[in-house]
Design a protein around this motif. Structure first.
Motif, PDB file in Angstrom:
ATOM      1  N   LEU A   1       0.819  -1.221   0.000  1.00 21.65           N
ATOM      2  CA  LEU A   1       0.000   0.000   0.000  1.00 21.65           C
ATOM      3  C   LEU A   1       0.851   1.269   0.000  1.00 21.65           C
ATOM      4  O   LEU A   1       0.314   2.376   0.119  1.00 21.65           O
ATOM      5  N   ARG A   2       2.148   1.127  -0.116  1.00 21.03           N
ATOM      6  CA  ARG A   2       3.051   2.271  -0.006  1.00 21.03           C
ATOM      7  C   ARG A   2       2.703   3.391  -0.990  1.00 21.03           C
ATOM      8  O   ARG A   2       2.764   4.573  -0.645  1.00 21.03           O
ATOM      9  N   ALA A   3       2.346   3.048  -2.218  1.00 22.30           N
ATOM     10  CA  ALA A   3       2.075   4.049  -3.249  1.00 22.30           C
ATOM     11  C   ALA A   3       0.912   4.958  -2.874  1.00 22.30           C
ATOM     12  O   ALA A   3       0.822   6.090  -3.366  1.00 22.30           O
ATOM     13  N   ARG A   4       0.028   4.493  -1.995  1.00 18.43           N
ATOM     14  CA  ARG A   4      -1.122   5.308  -1.556  1.00 18.43           C
ATOM     15  C   ARG A   4      -0.863   5.973  -0.211  1.00 18.43           C
ATOM     16  O   ARG A   4      -1.722   6.690   0.289  1.00 18.43           O
ATOM     17  N   CYS A   5       0.329   5.759   0.350  1.00 20.73           N
ATOM     18  CA  CYS A   5       0.569   6.194   1.725  1.00 20.73           C
ATOM     19  C   CYS A   5       1.681   7.219   1.860  1.00 20.73           C
ATOM     20  O   CYS A   5       1.517   8.237   2.536  1.00 20.73           O
ATOM     21  N   THR A   6       2.830   6.982   1.215  1.00 18.92           N
ATOM     22  CA  THR A   6       3.960   7.885   1.425  1.00 18.92           C
ATOM     23  C   THR A   6       4.924   7.838   0.256  1.00 18.92           C
ATOM     24  O   THR A   6       5.011   6.832  -0.464  1.00 18.92           O
ATOM     25  N   THR A   7       5.647   8.944   0.076  1.00 15.57           N
ATOM     26  CA  THR A   7       6.725   9.007  -0.911  1.00 15.57           C
ATOM     27  C   THR A   7       8.082   9.144  -0.224  1.00 15.57           C
ATOM     28  O   THR A   7       9.110   9.214  -0.888  1.00 15.57           O
ATOM     29  N   SER A   8       8.067   9.159   1.104  1.00 15.52           N
ATOM     30  CA  SER A   8       9.300   9.349   1.862  1.00 15.52           C
ATOM     31  C   SER A   8      10.118   8.065   1.922  1.00 15.52           C
ATOM     32  O   SER A   8       9.568   6.972   2.130  1.00 15.52           O
ATOM     33  N   LYS A   9      11.433   8.188   1.762  1.00 14.61           N
ATOM     34  CA  LYS A   9      12.310   7.027   1.884  1.00 14.61           C
ATOM     35  C   LYS A   9      12.319   6.484   3.312  1.00 14.61           C
ATOM     36  O   LYS A   9      12.629   5.314   3.529  1.00 14.61           O
ATOM     37  N   ARG A  10      11.994   7.338   4.256  1.00  9.70           N
ATOM     38  CA  ARG A  10      11.977   6.924   5.658  1.00  9.70           C
ATOM     39  C   ARG A  10      10.649   6.332   6.096  1.00  9.70           C
ATOM     40  O   ARG A  10      10.495   5.946   7.257  1.00  9.70           O
ATOM     41  N   GLY A  11       9.724   6.239   5.166  1.00 13.30           N
ATOM     42  CA  GLY A  11       8.428   5.676   5.513  1.00 13.30           C
ATOM     43  C   GLY A  11       7.453   6.713   6.045  1.00 13.30           C
ATOM     44  O   GLY A  11       7.796   7.882   6.247  1.00 13.30           O
ATOM     45  N   ARG A  12       6.237   6.288   6.289  1.00  9.09           N
ATOM     46  CA  ARG A  12       5.164   7.192   6.707  1.00  9.09           C
ATOM     47  C   ARG A  12       5.351   7.620   8.162  1.00  9.09           C
ATOM     48  O   ARG A  12       5.673   6.818   9.035  1.00  9.09           O
ATOM     49  N   LYS A  13       5.160   8.909   8.384  1.00  7.11           N
ATOM     50  CA  LYS A  13       5.124   9.428   9.753  1.00  7.11           C
ATOM     51  C   LYS A  13       3.794  10.145   9.939  1.00  7.11           C
ATOM     52  O   LYS A  13       3.456  11.049   9.173  1.00  7.11           O
ATOM     53  N   LEU A  14       3.055   9.750  10.950  1.00  2.99           N
ATOM     54  CA  LEU A  14       1.773  10.366  11.269  1.00  2.99           C
ATOM     55  C   LEU A  14       1.949  11.232  12.518  1.00  2.99           C
ATOM     56  O   LEU A  14       2.434  10.757  13.541  1.00  2.99           O
ATOM     57  N   THR A  15       1.583  12.511  12.403  1.00  2.00           N
ATOM     58  CA  THR A  15       1.655  13.415  13.544  1.00  2.00           C
ATOM     59  C   THR A  15       0.248  13.696  14.045  1.00  2.00           C
ATOM     60  O   THR A  15      -0.609  14.151  13.275  1.00  2.00           O
ATOM     61  N   LEU A  16       0.025  13.434  15.315  1.00  2.00           N
ATOM     62  CA  LEU A  16      -1.315  13.554  15.896  1.00  2.00           C
ATOM     63  C   LEU A  16      -1.439  14.835  16.727  1.00  2.00           C
ATOM     64  O   LEU A  16      -0.534  15.180  17.489  1.00  2.00           O
ATOM     65  N   HIS A  17      -2.554  15.505  16.560  1.00  2.00           N
ATOM     66  CA  HIS A  17      -2.858  16.668  17.396  1.00  2.00           C
ATOM     67  C   HIS A  17      -3.073  16.203  18.828  1.00  2.00           C
ATOM     68  O   HIS A  17      -3.514  15.080  19.080  1.00  2.00           O
ATOM     69  N   VAL A  18      -2.771  17.079  19.782  1.00  2.00           N
ATOM     70  CA  VAL A  18      -2.963  16.716  21.190  1.00  2.00           C
ATOM     71  C   VAL A  18      -4.434  16.433  21.485  1.00  2.00           C
ATOM     72  O   VAL A  18      -4.761  15.668  22.393  1.00  2.00           O
ATOM     73  N   GLN A  19      -5.335  17.059  20.717  1.00  2.00           N
ATOM     74  CA  GLN A  19      -6.773  16.796  20.836  1.00  2.00           C
ATOM     75  C   GLN A  19      -7.271  16.026  19.613  1.00  2.00           C
ATOM     76  O   GLN A  19      -8.354  16.290  19.084  1.00  2.00           O
ATOM     77  N   ASP A  20      -6.505  15.037  19.188  1.00  2.00           N
ATOM     78  CA  ASP A  20      -6.837  14.282  17.983  1.00  2.00           C
ATOM     79  C   ASP A  20      -8.223  13.654  18.067  1.00  2.00           C
ATOM     80  O   ASP A  20      -8.977  13.644  17.080  1.00  2.00           O
ATOM     81  N   SER A  21      -8.598  13.145  19.211  1.00  2.00           N
ATOM     82  CA  SER A  21      -9.891  12.477  19.343  1.00  2.00           C
ATOM     83  C   SER A  21     -11.047  13.457  19.136  1.00  2.00           C
ATOM     84  O   SER A  21     -12.093  13.088  18.587  1.00  2.00           O
ATOM     85  N   VAL A  22     -10.855  14.711  19.539  1.00  2.00           N
ATOM     86  CA  VAL A  22     -11.895  15.725  19.347  1.00  2.00           C
ATOM     87  C   VAL A  22     -12.082  16.009  17.856  1.00  2.00           C
ATOM     88  O   VAL A  22     -13.213  16.081  17.354  1.00  2.00           O
ATOM     89  N   LEU A  23     -10.979  16.181  17.136  1.00  3.12           N
ATOM     90  CA  LEU A  23     -11.055  16.459  15.704  1.00  3.12           C
ATOM     91  C   LEU A  23     -11.591  15.263  14.925  1.00  3.12           C
ATOM     92  O   LEU A  23     -12.357  15.429  13.960  1.00  3.12           O
ATOM     93  N   PHE A  24     -11.211  14.053  15.331  1.00  5.99           N
ATOM     94  CA  PHE A  24     -11.711  12.851  14.663  1.00  5.99           C
ATOM     95  C   PHE A  24     -13.224  12.744  14.839  1.00  5.99           C
ATOM     96  O   PHE A  24     -13.961  12.458  13.878  1.00  5.99           O
ATOM     97  N   ALA A  25     -13.706  12.985  16.053  1.00  3.79           N
ATOM     98  CA  ALA A  25     -15.147  12.917  16.310  1.00  3.79           C
ATOM     99  C   ALA A  25     -15.897  13.973  15.496  1.00  3.79           C
ATOM    100  O   ALA A  25     -17.013  13.736  15.019  1.00  3.79           O
ATOM    101  N   ALA A  26     -15.298  15.145  15.316  1.00  2.71           N
ATOM    102  CA  ALA A  26     -15.930  16.207  14.533  1.00  2.71           C
ATOM    103  C   ALA A  26     -16.087  15.794  13.071  1.00  2.71           C
ATOM    104  O   ALA A  26     -17.104  16.084  12.435  1.00  2.71           O
ATOM    105  N   ARG A  27     -15.083  15.124  12.536  1.00  5.96           N
ATOM    106  CA  ARG A  27     -15.176  14.673  11.141  1.00  5.96           C
ATOM    107  C   ARG A  27     -16.250  13.611  10.980  1.00  5.96           C
ATOM    108  O   ARG A  27     -16.969  13.579   9.982  1.00  5.96           O
ATOM    109  N   ARG A  28     -16.379  12.742  11.962  1.00 10.21           N
ATOM    110  CA  ARG A  28     -17.441  11.732  11.896  1.00 10.21           C
ATOM    111  C   ARG A  28     -18.823  12.390  12.033  1.00 10.21           C
ATOM    112  O   ARG A  28     -19.769  12.015  11.343  1.00 10.21           O
ATOM    113  N   GLN A  29     -18.929  13.400  12.919  1.00 11.16           N
ATOM    114  CA  GLN A  29     -20.197  14.090  13.099  1.00 11.16           C
ATOM    115  C   GLN A  29     -20.637  14.766  11.801  1.00 11.16           C
ATOM    116  O   GLN A  29     -21.824  14.746  11.448  1.00 11.16           O
ATOM    117  N   ALA A  30     -19.685  15.354  11.079  1.00 12.51           N
ATOM    118  CA  ALA A  30     -20.017  16.100   9.873  1.00 12.51           C
ATOM    119  C   ALA A  30     -20.538  15.203   8.756  1.00 12.51           C
ATOM    120  O   ALA A  30     -21.148  15.706   7.798  1.00 12.51           O
TER     121      ALA A  30
END
Length: 509
Positions: A411-440
């Protein structure tokens, strides 16, 4: 806007119940269009602006009487509603029978200078009961063009040095002795070949050096507010648009125009509060942002603020929460994604409000690729699982690094172009933002948003109609104008809704 200082008068003037022989209302009042602001003010001016509302402005009983409060307030209301300048308002009060009738003036009355009125907006709206039982507020902002010309770096440097010369004791002598990049008595631009980049760079270098010499050689002394502001502006202008030339260590005094625009850049020494602003990706304006909160069923504006167009403290989500600060719990708050920060959502929840706010869109470097929502975040366990099923721990800096797991991933072609692989950075209130996207994504959210959010755009259209360009300089004066404009727009809206006076109180028919 026309204003008069309290000290001009000693005693509060009051309207005479007995009309004059040439009273404009008696002569031409029947010609006023029914349901217009003019007709409403002619009939209800004294109830809308009672004398006691202004009593605190006149603590003494000595001196000459002021212009009656209801007359002053009516003039200011019409001025704000029609966006008139002081001169235009004077002409309207002098020559327009509609204005005279609305203000209770005789045909022969000349113009006057009315005092300002700022807090009647909330008082009248509350008294009508127009917001009773209304449980929604909608937030939005718009850019208002400033009243000055945007200045380039050279113009700003010269202007800031000239201002320091005017305001700061001893600055003129320092400029005469040590500053030679330009003749600062010459109102024009320096005579150089403006199409020659090297000539422009030499001029900027010389002007910045002049600014530094002026700042560095002024005598040590206490400065008053105007002088301190002039020096602070000069220091800012001398640093915001320049950088050391190539090969300089920054200490040898060689400068050039910076390759990148400074954040929160001052764009005019005439009005240091105005800013560049991008309301959309493709549209740039220079000015301020007007922020409003409205009740979407009626279009009544419940609060407003005018702020600089940049800076974290002026962000929509920050100002929007300030506009809702006095509201009771239990509201649904509607807004576009500019209000969708995690901090704003948490603040609304803490205040007992429900956010019906579009989520901030997710971005991905690969078109059609995986976003944060394709990863399974387990906050209690402190782990993240990618779409391919690999699980890694969340670091202290809220990162999830998949590294070598991405090397042979199908699945790399749909995930990252970095030689170091995918890095995901999460907001400190990630759960709040995730719930908002589901609500919308829910039909309930979309129904409420589509039905009630558009009214705030109509309210903004009422505010800016004929008033997109501001008349004043600085945040304070333009915020003052905005509050008067909103008050007038609200009054017109209440008249449209059928506001009437029962003899004891206001009501919506």
């Amino acid at each position: 806007m026309i204003a008069i200082v309290r000290d001009d008068y000693g005693v509060q003037g009051r309207s005479d119940d007995q009309r004059e022989l040439l009273d404009a209302g008696s002569i031409a009042g029947h010609l006023l269009k029914a349901g217009s602001v003019f007709a409403f003010l002619a009939d209800h001016r004294q109830e809308l602006f009672p004398d006691e509302m202004f009593a605190d402005l006149f603590p003494t009983r000595r001196g000459r009487p002021s212009v009656p409060a209801d007359v002053m307030a009516a003039v200011i209301t019409l001025q704000a509603l029609y966006g008139f300048s002081d001169a235009e308002t004077v002409d309207a009060v002098t020559f327009d029978l509609r204005w005279k009738a609305a203000c209770g003036l005789p045909v022969t009355a000349g113009a006057f200078h009315p005092t300002t009125l700022t807090y009647w907006r909330r008082r009248v709206v509350a008294a009508t009961g127009a917001l009773t039982g209304k449980t929604r507020r909608a937030l939005d902002s718009t850019v208002l063009d400033d009243a000055v010309a945007t200045q380039d770096t050279v113009t700003q440097l010269i202007g800031a040095i000239r201002r320091a010369r005017r305001e700061v004791a001893g600055a003129a002598e320092v400029i005469t002795e040590r500053c030679s990049a330009h003749d600062y008595d010459d109102p024009g631009k320096p005579a150089i070949a403006w199409d020659d980049k090297q000539a422009r760079d030499r001029l900027v270098d010389a002007l910045v050096s002049d600014a530094h010499r002026l700042l560095g050689h002024l005598p040590d002394s206490e400065h008053g507010p105007k002088a301190a502001e002039a020096l602070a502006l000069l220091a800012l202008i001398a640093g915001q648009d320049v950088e050391p030339v190539e090969g300089s260590d920054g200490t040898d005094g060689r400068w050039r125009i910076a390759r990148q625009v400074a954040a929160d850049r001052v764009i005019s020494t005439v009005d240091p509060d105005t800013r560049h602003v991008h309301k959309t990706v493709h549209r740039r304006q220079d000015g301020f942002k007007a922020h409003i909160a409205i009740e979407p069923d009626t279009g009544i504006i419940t609060d407003c603020a005018l702020r600089q167009a940049s800076g974290t403290e002026n962000h929509e989500a920050v100002v929007g929460m300030e506009l809702l600060a006095g509201e009771d719990p239990g509201l649904e708050v509607l807004g576009d994604s500019a209000y969708g920060t995690a901090e704003a959502r948490v603040a609304l929840a803490d205040a007992g409000q429900t956010a019906v706010i579009k989520p901030i869109p997710l971005r991905t470097v690969i078109e059609g690729g995986f976003t944060r929502d394709d990863f399974d975040v387990d906050e209690p366990a402190g782990t993240v699982t990618c779409p391919a099923g690999h699980t890694v721990a969340i670091t202290r800096s809220r990162g999830a690094m998949f590294g070598i797991r991405c090397r042979d991933c199908p699945l790399r072609a749909r995930c990252t172009t970095s030689k170091r692989g995918r890095k995901l950075t999460l907001h400190v209130q990630d759960s709040v933002l995730f719930a908002a996207r589901r609500q919308a994504e829910t039909p309930e959210f979309q129904t409420v948003y589509r039905q009630h959010r558009p009214m705030v755009e109509r309210s903004i259209a009422w505010i800016v109609r004929g008033n997109r360009k501001l008349r004043y300089r600085g945040t304070a004066k333009n915020d003052w104008w905005l509050h008067h404009r909103v008050a007038a727009v609200n009054l017109r809206r209440l008249i449209t809704l059928g506001v009437t006076h029962t003899g004891t109180t206001w009501a919506i028919a």
